[in-house]
Design a protein around this motif. Structure first.
Motif, mmCIF file in Angstrom:
data_model
loop_
_atom_site.group_PDB
_atom_site.id
_atom_site.type_symbol
_atom_site.label_atom_id
_atom_site.label_comp_id
_atom_site.label_asym_id
_atom_site.label_seq_id
_atom_site.Cartn_x
_atom_site.Cartn_y
_atom_site.Cartn_z
ATOM 1 N N VAL A 14 0.869 -1.327 -0.133
ATOM 2 C CA VAL A 14 -0.096 0.030 -0.042
ATOM 3 C C VAL A 14 0.870 1.264 -0.156
ATOM 4 C CG1 VAL A 14 -1.838 1.273 1.298
ATOM 5 C CG2 VAL A 14 -1.991 -1.152 1.046
ATOM 6 N N LYS A 15 1.988 1.023 0.603
ATOM 7 C CA LYS A 15 2.902 2.340 0.595
ATOM 8 C C LYS A 15 3.746 2.540 -0.868
ATOM 9 C CE LYS A 15 4.463 2.309 5.469
ATOM 10 N NZ LYS A 15 5.395 1.826 6.440
ATOM 11 N N ARG A 16 3.838 1.327 -1.365
ATOM 12 C CA ARG A 16 4.354 1.450 -2.901
ATOM 13 C C ARG A 16 3.218 2.032 -3.550
ATOM 14 N NH1 ARG A 16 5.515 -2.574 -7.394
ATOM 15 N NH2 ARG A 16 6.494 -1.130 -8.830
ATOM 16 N N MET A 17 2.017 1.682 -3.540
ATOM 17 C CA MET A 17 0.741 2.162 -4.231
ATOM 18 C C MET A 17 1.043 3.702 -4.198
ATOM 19 S SD MET A 17 -2.064 -0.595 -3.620
ATOM 20 C CE MET A 17 -2.732 -1.751 -5.139
ATOM 21 N N GLY A 18 0.902 4.176 -2.866
ATOM 22 C CA GLY A 18 0.800 5.431 -2.778
ATOM 23 C C GLY A 18 1.904 6.635 -3.564
ATOM 24 N N THR A 19 3.118 5.774 -4.027
ATOM 25 C CA THR A 19 3.989 6.577 -4.785
ATOM 26 C C THR A 19 3.993 6.171 -6.159
ATOM 27 O OG1 THR A 19 5.727 4.907 -4.572
ATOM 28 C CG2 THR A 19 5.634 6.410 -3.034
ATOM 29 N N ASP A 20 3.044 5.241 -6.458
ATOM 30 C CA ASP A 20 2.755 4.794 -7.914
ATOM 31 C C ASP A 20 1.591 5.702 -8.563
ATOM 32 O OD1 ASP A 20 1.990 3.607 -10.346
ATOM 33 O OD2 ASP A 20 1.866 1.446 -9.623
ATOM 34 N N LYS A 21 2.189 6.517 -9.417
ATOM 35 C CA LYS A 21 1.287 7.650 -10.092
ATOM 36 C C LYS A 21 0.136 7.070 -10.778
ATOM 37 C CE LYS A 21 4.574 11.179 -9.979
ATOM 38 N NZ LYS A 21 4.139 11.896 -8.857
ATOM 39 N N ARG A 22 0.126 5.722 -11.240
ATOM 40 C CA ARG A 22 -1.004 5.354 -11.975
ATOM 41 C C ARG A 22 -1.991 4.576 -10.986
ATOM 42 N NH1 ARG A 22 2.585 0.307 -14.266
ATOM 43 N NH2 ARG A 22 2.994 0.395 -12.135
ATOM 44 N N VAL A 23 -1.817 4.394 -9.853
ATOM 45 C CA VAL A 23 -2.926 3.944 -8.906
ATOM 46 C C VAL A 23 -3.630 5.004 -8.293
ATOM 47 C CG1 VAL A 23 -2.940 2.845 -6.748
ATOM 48 C CG2 VAL A 23 -1.235 2.036 -8.476
ATOM 49 N N LEU A 24 -5.088 4.851 -8.451
ATOM 50 C CA LEU A 24 -6.046 5.660 -7.866
ATOM 51 C C LEU A 24 -6.589 5.228 -6.633
ATOM 52 C CD1 LEU A 24 -7.867 6.654 -11.205
ATOM 53 C CD2 LEU A 24 -6.034 7.806 -10.037
ATOM 54 N N ALA A 25 -7.378 5.719 -5.835
ATOM 55 C CA ALA A 25 -7.963 5.654 -4.645
ATOM 56 C C ALA A 25 -8.954 4.338 -4.826
ATOM 57 C CB ALA A 25 -8.844 6.608 -4.018
ATOM 58 N N THR A 26 -9.433 4.179 -5.808
ATOM 59 C CA THR A 26 -10.299 2.859 -6.278
ATOM 60 C C THR A 26 -9.534 1.691 -6.454
ATOM 61 O OG1 THR A 26 -10.179 3.544 -8.734
ATOM 62 C CG2 THR A 26 -12.431 4.040 -7.503
#
Length: 104
Positions: A14-26
Motif C-alpha cells: 500500500v505504501k508503494r501504491m501511494g507512490t505509483d502515479k498510475r494508482v487511484l483510490a479505487t
C-alpha cells in the motif's frame, strides 16, 4: 506468525501504491478488498472471488470501474487476475509470490 508477515507485506504494498502515479483510490480500495478475501481464505493463492461481493466490499458502484481497476491491478503486477466468465464460478485471483510477505 504468518499473519504478521502478510500484514507487513500488505503495508509495504500500500505504501508503494501511494507512490505509483498510475494508482487511484479505487485501485487501493479494490486491492484492500482482495487482501481481506485472501486473508479469509487462509492466504491461499489462488482464491475465488465474485464481482458482486468484491464491488460491495470495496464500495465500487460501477461495473466498468471495477473491471478497469482489476484489469489494471493485474497489468501493474499487484495481482494476477483470471476471469471465469461463468455466473456460478468465481474468478481467480493469484497473489504474486513477491507480494506474499515482503512486498515487491
Amino acid at each position: 506468525m504468518i499473519i504478521t508477515k502478510e500484514l507487513n507485506g500488505y503495508s509495504a504494498i500500500v505504501k508503494r501504491m501511494g507512490t505509483d502515479k498510475r494508482v487511484l483510490a479505487t485501485h487501493v480500495s479494490l486491492f484492500t478488498a482482495l487482501f481481506i478475501f485472501w486473508q479469509r481464505d487462509g492466504f491461499v493463492s489462488p482464491f475465488a472471488i465474485t464481482r458482486k461481493t468484491v464491488m460491495a466490499f470495496s464500495k465500487i458502484a460501477s461495473i466498468a470501474t471495477y473491471h478497469k481497476c482489476i484489469r489494471e491491478l493485474d497489468e501493474y503486477g499487484y495481482i494476477r487476475y483470471q476471469p471465469s466468465f461463468h455466473p456460478a464460478k468465481g474468478s481467480l485471483i493469484y497473489w504474486p509470490d513477491g507480494l506474499k510477505a515482503t512486498g515487491f
